[in-house]
Design a protein around this motif. Structure first.
Motif, PDB file in Angstrom:
ATOM      1  N   GLN A   3       0.804  -1.209   0.000  1.00  0.00           N
ATOM      2  CA  GLN A   3       0.000   0.000   0.000  1.00  0.00           C
ATOM      3  C   GLN A   3       0.842   1.267   0.000  1.00  0.00           C
ATOM      4  O   GLN A   3       0.299   2.360  -0.182  1.00  0.00           O
ATOM      5  CB  GLN A   3      -0.932   0.009   1.218  1.00  0.00           C
ATOM      6  CG  GLN A   3      -1.925  -1.157   1.236  1.00  0.00           C
ATOM      7  CD  GLN A   3      -2.887  -1.048   2.392  1.00  0.00           C
ATOM      8  OE1 GLN A   3      -3.526  -0.024   2.599  1.00  0.00           O
ATOM      9  NE2 GLN A   3      -3.001  -2.112   3.176  1.00  0.00           N
ATOM     10  N   ALA A   4       2.140   1.140   0.215  1.00  0.00           N
ATOM     11  CA  ALA A   4       2.999   2.319   0.246  1.00  0.00           C
ATOM     12  C   ALA A   4       4.384   1.991  -0.274  1.00  0.00           C
ATOM     13  O   ALA A   4       4.878   0.877  -0.097  1.00  0.00           O
ATOM     14  CB  ALA A   4       3.102   2.865   1.672  1.00  0.00           C
ATOM     15  N   LEU A 119      -0.316   3.724  -4.788  1.00  0.00           N
ATOM     16  CA  LEU A 119       0.452   3.581  -3.555  1.00  0.00           C
ATOM     17  C   LEU A 119       0.653   4.939  -2.885  1.00  0.00           C
ATOM     18  O   LEU A 119       0.830   5.960  -3.549  1.00  0.00           O
ATOM     19  CB  LEU A 119       1.826   2.970  -3.837  1.00  0.00           C
ATOM     20  CG  LEU A 119       1.864   1.572  -4.450  1.00  0.00           C
ATOM     21  CD1 LEU A 119       3.307   1.154  -4.699  1.00  0.00           C
ATOM     22  CD2 LEU A 119       1.180   0.559  -3.550  1.00  0.00           C
ATOM     23  N   GLN A 120       0.629   4.952  -1.559  1.00  0.00           N
ATOM     24  CA  GLN A 120       1.098   6.117  -0.833  1.00  0.00           C
ATOM     25  C   GLN A 120       2.613   6.208  -1.035  1.00  0.00           C
ATOM     26  O   GLN A 120       3.281   5.188  -1.194  1.00  0.00           O
ATOM     27  CB  GLN A 120       0.816   5.989   0.662  1.00  0.00           C
ATOM     28  CG  GLN A 120      -0.640   5.910   1.045  1.00  0.00           C
ATOM     29  CD  GLN A 120      -0.794   5.843   2.563  1.00  0.00           C
ATOM     30  OE1 GLN A 120      -0.408   6.754   3.286  1.00  0.00           O
ATOM     31  NE2 GLN A 120      -1.361   4.748   3.046  1.00  0.00           N
ATOM     32  N   ILE A 121       3.145   7.428  -0.998  1.00  0.00           N
ATOM     33  CA  ILE A 121       4.593   7.573  -1.133  1.00  0.00           C
ATOM     34  C   ILE A 121       5.153   8.318   0.077  1.00  0.00           C
ATOM     35  O   ILE A 121       4.537   9.247   0.596  1.00  0.00           O
ATOM     36  CB  ILE A 121       5.002   8.295  -2.433  1.00  0.00           C
ATOM     37  CG1 ILE A 121       4.342   9.669  -2.539  1.00  0.00           C
ATOM     38  CG2 ILE A 121       4.674   7.433  -3.649  1.00  0.00           C
ATOM     39  CD1 ILE A 121       4.893  10.522  -3.683  1.00  0.00           C
ATOM     40  N   ALA A 122       6.314   7.869   0.532  1.00  0.00           N
ATOM     41  CA  ALA A 122       7.007   8.500   1.653  1.00  0.00           C
ATOM     42  C   ALA A 122       8.470   8.670   1.271  1.00  0.00           C
ATOM     43  O   ALA A 122       9.076   7.758   0.686  1.00  0.00           O
ATOM     44  CB  ALA A 122       6.887   7.657   2.915  1.00  0.00           C
ATOM     45  N   TRP A 148       3.603  13.671  -1.601  1.00  0.00           N
ATOM     46  CA  TRP A 148       4.212  12.865  -0.551  1.00  0.00           C
ATOM     47  C   TRP A 148       3.291  12.788   0.667  1.00  0.00           C
ATOM     48  O   TRP A 148       2.826  13.815   1.170  1.00  0.00           O
ATOM     49  CB  TRP A 148       5.550  13.460  -0.140  1.00  0.00           C
ATOM     50  CG  TRP A 148       6.557  13.451  -1.247  1.00  0.00           C
ATOM     51  CD1 TRP A 148       6.863  14.482  -2.084  1.00  0.00           C
ATOM     52  CD2 TRP A 148       7.347  12.336  -1.669  1.00  0.00           C
ATOM     53  NE1 TRP A 148       7.815  14.086  -3.001  1.00  0.00           N
ATOM     54  CE2 TRP A 148       8.138  12.774  -2.762  1.00  0.00           C
ATOM     55  CE3 TRP A 148       7.491  11.020  -1.234  1.00  0.00           C
ATOM     56  CZ2 TRP A 148       9.037  11.949  -3.419  1.00  0.00           C
ATOM     57  CZ3 TRP A 148       8.386  10.201  -1.876  1.00  0.00           C
ATOM     58  CH2 TRP A 148       9.147  10.649  -2.960  1.00  0.00           C
ATOM     59  N   GLU A 149       3.053  11.590   1.121  1.00  0.00           N
ATOM     60  CA  GLU A 149       2.276  11.391   2.338  1.00  0.00           C
ATOM     61  C   GLU A 149       3.110  11.723   3.567  1.00  0.00           C
ATOM     62  O   GLU A 149       2.594  12.188   4.583  1.00  0.00           O
ATOM     63  CB  GLU A 149       1.792   9.938   2.411  1.00  0.00           C
ATOM     64  CG  GLU A 149       0.752   9.656   3.468  1.00  0.00           C
ATOM     65  CD  GLU A 149      -0.608  10.232   3.117  1.00  0.00           C
ATOM     66  OE1 GLU A 149      -1.395  10.480   4.053  1.00  0.00           O
ATOM     67  OE2 GLU A 149      -0.884  10.439   1.911  1.00  0.00           O
ATOM     68  N   LEU A 174       2.087   6.135   8.596  1.00  0.00           N
ATOM     69  CA  LEU A 174       1.273   5.916   7.396  1.00  0.00           C
ATOM     70  C   LEU A 174      -0.003   5.143   7.709  1.00  0.00           C
ATOM     71  O   LEU A 174      -0.861   4.983   6.841  1.00  0.00           O
ATOM     72  CB  LEU A 174       2.085   5.162   6.340  1.00  0.00           C
ATOM     73  CG  LEU A 174       3.283   5.905   5.735  1.00  0.00           C
ATOM     74  CD1 LEU A 174       4.056   4.965   4.808  1.00  0.00           C
ATOM     75  CD2 LEU A 174       2.837   7.152   4.975  1.00  0.00           C
ATOM     76  N   CYS A 181       4.482  -2.188   3.252  1.00  0.00           N
ATOM     77  CA  CYS A 181       5.362  -1.135   2.740  1.00  0.00           C
ATOM     78  C   CYS A 181       6.517  -1.720   1.937  1.00  0.00           C
ATOM     79  O   CYS A 181       7.076  -2.745   2.308  1.00  0.00           O
ATOM     80  CB  CYS A 181       5.923  -0.303   3.893  1.00  0.00           C
ATOM     81  SG  CYS A 181       4.676   0.482   4.936  1.00  0.00           S
TER      82      CYS A 181
END
Length: 396
Positions: A3-4, A119-122, A148-149, A174, A181
């Motif tokens: 998911q990320a 996808l979430q991004i970090a 960016w999350e 997150l 992740c």
């Protein structure tokens, strides 16, 4: 299910010689501090306090709090006059270091590919710098404007790389489990091994790889390749299969750690559908590839681990299983073993099933069964394979 995606910055999205960059950084910031404190004393204090910050694992203290507590004690006579100068340096002069870095043309593309897949991004850069400096480096990389999350900075994070707590904190922030992740980075120890220790899936970017310990990264990463290959992988990956592969490989690694910590799977950069492909990928002869085959006979099953150049005798399988055998279906293979066809590992199985080992594999010092996925293999000798599978040795 993934998911990320977490992205390292230096050496991954941004091409930079870290040693040269840090030398120039220390030179410039010491010059900015020079009217207040002698440059040598300032640099020593900055380095020492940064090292103290890097060891921080106290969840009650941010990295910034740890740094400034130590730094102020070292420069007690001048820190009040020094602090605004440091703030001004990061706000105005730090951007001049852009000449020390080069944006990768593929950096933005791979991050955008992750976003396009939902996808979430970090940004998982080592949080040793203030927010202003980290965002400036994101500008250099051409990714500052993306959605960016989370961006890890020293004002907010409570540990640094390579501590697993750093990655676990990212997952918590997150709202995800670590296994949801994917950590993308170029440093085998700080990005890949540490994130894996925290329970994350990992992708090692090999363009500007950092591997001072000369580890076999195939034993550490879940996937690896160039930025170009990563862009294609992110765009076309089957997330369900990626998730299942990650779970299977993690299960095998946990099992091996308990049995013999010296054993570790090798991850290949692409799936191998045949014995010949696997042999070429590993640089070994086909006989050393250990095929793991599930047969059904009546209401029972038997798992046969056979040298890659040996054909299993149906007569022998019938003799061992007590009824006319047939190859198990893909659905049966996954149900009985817990692995999909092409990646069946002969241990850490989903159900109890008798295992038979082809005696001809004893001619090799090392053999390579799959390690849970179609892009993995486990280098192991016959006696250890016999011990870990509790298998019966037979002539196939």
């Amino acid at each position: 299910m993934l998911q990320a995606a977490l992205f390292d910055l230096d050496g991954t999205l941004l091409k930079v010689n870290t040693s040269d960059f840090m030398k120039e950084y220390f030179k410039k910031i010491a010059l900015a501090a020079a009217p207040v404190v002698e440059p040598g004393r300032f640099t020593r204090a900055l380095l020492d306090s940064t090292n103290v910050m890097m060891t921080n694992r106290d969840p009650a203290l941010t990295n910034a709090e740890v740094f400034w507590s130590d730094f102020r004690a070292r420069l007690a006579d001048c820190h009040e006059a020094l602090e605004p100068r440091m703030d001004d340096f990061y706000a105005s002069e730090f951007k001049g270091l852009a000449r020390m870095a080069v944006a990768s043309p593929l950096g933005r593309q791979v991050v955008q590919a992750a976003l396009d897949r939902g996808l979430q991004i970090a940004l998982a850069t080592n949080p040793l710098f203030p927010r202003t400096a980290i965002y400036e480096r994101m500008v250099w990389a051409g990714v500052a404007d993306l959605a960016w999350e989370l961006v890890t900075t020293y004002e907010e994070m409570h540990s640094c790389k390579p501590h697993p707590e750093y990655y676990q904190e990212i997952a918590r922030r997150l709202g995800l489990s670590p296994e949801d992740c994917l950590m993308v980075g170029n440093d085998v120890e700080k990005d890949i091994a540490a994130a894996a220790a925290a329970g994350m899936r990992t992708y090692l970017v090999t363009d500007y790889m950092v591997n001072p310990g000369q580890e076999d990264y195939r034993k550490v990463a879940d996937w690896y390749g160039t930025l170009d290959e990563l862009a294609g992988w992110l765009a076309g990956a089957d997330w369900e299969q990626v998730s299942l592969d990650g779970q299977a490989l993690a299960r095998v690694r946990r099992y091996l750690k308990e049995f013999d910590a010296g054993l570790a799977p090798l991850v290949l950069n692409k799936a191998t559908g045949t014995v010949e492909e696997a042999a070429r990928a590993l640089g070994v002869e086909p006989g050393m590839i250990a095929k793991t085959l599930l047969f059904r006979a009546g209401d029972g099953y038997g798992l046969f681990v056979v040298a890659g150049d040996v054909r299993v005798s149906t007569k022998k399988v019938k003799e061992l299983l007590g009824a006319k055998p047939s190859m198990a279906t893909p659905e049966e293979v996954e149900k009985i073993t817990g692995y999909r066809i092409g990646g069946v590992c002969p241990f850490a199985l989903a159900t109890e099933v008798p295992v038979y080992l082809d005696s001809s594999m004893q001619r090799f010092d090392v053999i390579y069964p799959a390690a849970g996925t179609a892009h993995s293999a486990l280098p192991i000798n016959f006696e250890k394979l016999k011990a870990i599978t509790r298998g019966t040795v037979v002539e196939c």
